[in-house]
Design an enzyme around this catalytic site. Sequence first.
Site, PDB file in Angstrom:
ATOM      1  N   GLN A  56       0.813  -1.215   0.000  1.00 31.52           N
ATOM      2  CA  GLN A  56       0.000   0.000   0.000  1.00 31.52           C
ATOM      3  C   GLN A  56       0.845   1.263   0.000  1.00 31.52           C
ATOM      4  O   GLN A  56       0.319   2.359  -0.240  1.00 31.52           O
ATOM      5  CB  GLN A  56      -0.928   0.014   1.215  1.00 31.52           C
ATOM      6  CG  GLN A  56      -0.208   0.215   2.548  1.00 31.52           C
ATOM      7  CD  GLN A  56      -1.118   0.025   3.740  1.00 31.52           C
ATOM      8  OE1 GLN A  56      -1.627  -1.074   3.969  1.00 31.52           O
ATOM      9  NE2 GLN A  56      -1.318   1.080   4.509  1.00 31.52           N
TER      10      GLN A  56
ATOM     11  N   CYS B 184      -5.189   0.500   3.677  1.00 38.13           N
ATOM     12  CA  CYS B 184      -5.268  -0.925   4.017  1.00 38.13           C
ATOM     13  C   CYS B 184      -6.678  -1.469   3.837  1.00 38.13           C
ATOM     14  O   CYS B 184      -6.868  -2.634   3.463  1.00 38.13           O
ATOM     15  CB  CYS B 184      -4.790  -1.147   5.444  1.00 38.13           C
ATOM     16  SG  CYS B 184      -5.727  -0.221   6.696  1.00 38.13           S
TER      17      CYS B 184
ATOM     18  N   HIS C  28      -6.128  -1.327  11.673  1.00 34.90           N
ATOM     19  CA  HIS C  28      -5.512  -1.830  10.449  1.00 34.90           C
ATOM     20  C   HIS C  28      -6.371  -2.956   9.879  1.00 34.90           C
ATOM     21  O   HIS C  28      -6.743  -3.886  10.596  1.00 34.90           O
ATOM     22  CB  HIS C  28      -4.096  -2.340  10.758  1.00 34.90           C
ATOM     23  CG  HIS C  28      -3.310  -2.732   9.550  1.00 34.90           C
ATOM     24  ND1 HIS C  28      -3.262  -1.968   8.400  1.00 34.90           N
ATOM     25  CD2 HIS C  28      -2.539  -3.834   9.303  1.00 34.90           C
ATOM     26  CE1 HIS C  28      -2.475  -2.556   7.506  1.00 34.90           C
ATOM     27  NE2 HIS C  28      -2.031  -3.691   8.020  1.00 34.90           N
TER      28      HIS C  28
END
Length: 487
Positions: A292, A298, A434
Amino acid sequence: MAAALRFNPLLFLALAVSVALGIDLQRPLFVPPGPPPPAPRPQQGTEPAPGVPVGLQDSDPGLRKALQFAEQRYNRGSNALHLRRVSRLISATKQVVKGVRYSLTVELSNTQCKKSAMLRTCDFYPEAHKLKTEVCLFEVWDIPWEGTSTLLKQKCEPKMDPELEETNKIQDWSAQAEEVESMKLLGQFKEFMVKYNKGYSTQEEADRRLKIFHENLKTAEKLQSLDQGSAEYGVTKFSDLTVEEFRSVYLNPLLSQWTQHRQLKRAPPAAQPAPDSWDWREHGAVNPVKNQGMCGSCWAFSVIGNIEGQWFLKNGSLISLSEQELVDCDGLDQACRGGLPSNAYEALEKLGGVETESDYSYTGHKQKCDFTSGKVVAYINSSVEIDKDEKEIAAWLAEHGPLSVALNAFAMQFYRKGVSHPLKIFCNPWMIDHAVLLVGYGARKGVPFWAIKNSWGEDYGEQGYYYLYRGSNACGINKMASSAVVN
């Protein structure tokens, strides 16, 4: 790394042209292309063997240069009103290793010149009590062919013991131990910079990153000592970032803002109990690890990875799909500033499908939406949320494919390999930040784990994967399991 190690900014004053230190003597960090010209050689018969300390005469030009450099750096870092200069050379040795390393023991005394005066000559005070003499140990690394010098060590204390007048060296074992630790740290930092191709624009930035690197080493050691699994923590490509920088660049704080979550319908339970282990990588449903970059996207990689698996299971072909399409065209999320899988599913339904990565390639920053319906190769019909019980998550994964999940990624900044099982104090399950892809599960030497595909490149963790303890809802791994539905 010893917690008592103190940072002296002078210790790393010339990092931009630093020399390989002890552990790694291959090359300087920053050099112009091509090999350096040879260093000036001493007079015949006086050249020491490389690495062997030798005594010096005070007429040695390199010694005079090293003394002047140490004196200059001392005065630059001192808050004293008057300039201090070397009043006596007690001892000096040099060692030839990729340059010349000087070890200098001197006396420094006050002169009658104020720092602001900029006078050519400065006399010492005639009165002994005004001299305020110190005994100082300096380590200077000189690279003649580059015209650079680095102050590696400065240790000063008031001159009190008259017996020091009769000696040729200072016995300072604590200073030696501190120096060893400092050299070890510099070696680790240089190795980190070379391995991950790091560079800093100014000396001040280099000093700051070294301090952060040292603090992160201590954090990794703390994680290591308290980990309940088999993980190894240490230096990673994120070791020069503060926790705040890491979170703001690579993570997704929106995931913990529960009021923004769109409610998904509940997935039907799995038809069969979970087998002992399962890995969709072994069944062709998982693409290689992607990266990324410096973008908090993410959420897009997690959702696209899930859709790639779902499309494979329904159509038999594994296609690499476009994360950039979501970054650019998902008006419900915030591109590199974070997003929610639930929003991403809805955005893709409204768009009408996903293009391939080759048609809509990843740039790592938001740009104008360039979606073309004629290039759609995959689509979804809806999305579902999986039960929060880890056994049900395992059963659903084995039956229906890789899942989009989210977790608290604090320990991930320093993870290298093994099964990570941080204490809850390091990994609050309610502070998830995340999004990743859950591709399988199993056990290593009796330690149950989740196999997690990350989006930080293959040079992170175990070839781009993170392995997290399974069975205790570690790091909130069970809070946000979801999947697209392809009919």
